[in-house]
Design an enzyme around this catalytic site. Structure first.
Site, mmCIF file in Angstrom:
data_model
loop_
_atom_site.group_PDB
_atom_site.id
_atom_site.type_symbol
_atom_site.label_atom_id
_atom_site.label_comp_id
_atom_site.label_asym_id
_atom_site.label_seq_id
_atom_site.Cartn_x
_atom_site.Cartn_y
_atom_site.Cartn_z
ATOM 1 N N CYS A 1 -107.664 -17.362 18.885
ATOM 2 C CA CYS A 1 -107.572 -17.666 20.327
ATOM 3 C C CYS A 1 -106.126 -17.944 20.716
ATOM 4 O O CYS A 1 -105.677 -17.553 21.803
ATOM 5 C CB CYS A 1 -108.446 -18.866 20.678
ATOM 6 S SG CYS A 1 -110.183 -18.605 20.300
ATOM 7 N N ARG B 1 -115.842 -13.812 22.767
ATOM 8 C CA ARG B 1 -114.633 -13.296 23.452
ATOM 9 C C ARG B 1 -115.086 -12.298 24.520
ATOM 10 O O ARG B 1 -115.148 -11.100 24.279
ATOM 11 C CB ARG B 1 -113.695 -12.633 22.447
ATOM 12 C CG ARG B 1 -113.249 -13.575 21.347
ATOM 13 C CD ARG B 1 -112.228 -12.965 20.419
ATOM 14 N NE ARG B 1 -112.126 -13.801 19.240
ATOM 15 C CZ ARG B 1 -111.459 -14.958 19.193
ATOM 16 N NH1 ARG B 1 -110.829 -15.387 20.266
ATOM 17 N NH2 ARG B 1 -111.436 -15.678 18.091
#
Lengths: 219, 74
Positions: free
Chosen positions: A56, A133
């Site tokens: 991330c 995601r």
């Protein structure tokens, strides 16, 4: 066998391409924010699994570096994860300190999962407590124009997300489609004719045609 | 509240927006004057209106209130 959906409230209908993007009001790293605040702009609304995780972090760095290019395309970035506002603030400050990169877009703190459930960002088979995601491309009229879902293990290609936004904007502006691997400046696809008469006329027009259904042109 | 810090002071963003609203203006004009993204201006206008520091007219023009002026001068 464990039921991956156990303990997770029903998600209802997940918004899909062509649907209105559900509005919401939530706390973010830029303060209280509504999706409606972005009307008139394209929005890349994306979720990540958790703050202070390496993949991330690389994604946030990549989004931040491309932020000026998104803004040139009238596009705002909006992040989200199931973390508290304090976790978000601590993480973006850490990214600035450790990587020298200021995060120039807001990140929604969806600690009660309200927005994540509304957008179908949780994949219970992968994790019941984190968002996948997900990327929602939302147009200036707040309509969802594209969706991308990646698993937790795999960081997204931010250049591809920018390319997708540019392709959608090009299609809207010129009433054309874009071929595989299209990049700005490449020829675009002229929509195929839908009548016999139009099909016959198509080959007489000033396009680069392989056949009546496959014509390209330069913009 | 992103427009007022825990000590009750205006944030820099709120200050810029209130300064731009000494004459009534819409969100787009404020964004252009302050060089802030339009979404940030809209979010801040909502918050400042909730705090009574500005008012909105029916045609979506915003104007600083007496309370807003006092806050700006504090």
């Amino acid at each position: 066998m464990e039921n991956p959906l156990e303990g997770l409230e029903p998600q209802g209908r997940i918004p899909r391409i062509g649907d209105p993007a559900p509005n919401f009001e939530a706390e973010s790293t830029f303060g209280n924010i509504q999706l409606a605040d972005f009307r008139g702009s394209w929005v890349v609304f994306f979720s990540h699994p958790a703050d202070f995780t390496p993949v991330c972090t690389t994604e946030f760095l990549a989004f931040a570096r491309r932020h000026p290019d998104f803004r040139k395309s009238n596009t705002e970035l909006l992040g989200l994860s199931i973390d508290s506002i304090f976790a978000h603030l601590s993480w973006v400050r850490n990214i600035e300190e450790k990587f020298g990169c200021r995060i120039p877009f807001p990140v929604v703190a969806d600690i009660d999962r309200r927005v994540a459930l509304c957008y179908g960002m949780i994949m219970p088979g992968e994790s019941k407590t984190e968002t996948a995601r997900c990327v929602f491309i939302i147009d200036p009229n707040a309509v969802i124009r594209a969706l991308i879902y990646y698993p937790m293990t795999t960081g997204r290609n931010v250049d591809e997300i920018l390319r997708l936004v540019t392709a959608l904007q090009t299609s809207d502006a010129h009433m054309v489609a874009t071929p595989a691997n299209w990049q700005p400046g490449d020829p675009v696809i002229v929509p195929p004719p839908r009548t016999q008469e139009a099909a016959a006329e198509r080959l007489l027009e000033n396009y680069d045609c392989k056949d009546w259904y496959f014509c390209q042109k330069k913009l | 509240m992103a427009c007022i810090d825990p000590d009750g002071n205006l944030t820099r963003t709120a200050e810029l927006i209130l300064l731009a609203l000494r004459t009534p203006a819409g969100a787009e004009v404020v964004a252009a004057e302050t060089d802030l993204p339009l979404f940030r201006v809209r979010a801040a206008l909502r918050e400042l209106e909730r705090g009574g520091l500005l008012t909105a007219s029916g045609d979506q023009l915003f104007q600083i209130t007496a309370r807003g002026i006092r806050k700006l001068e504090a």
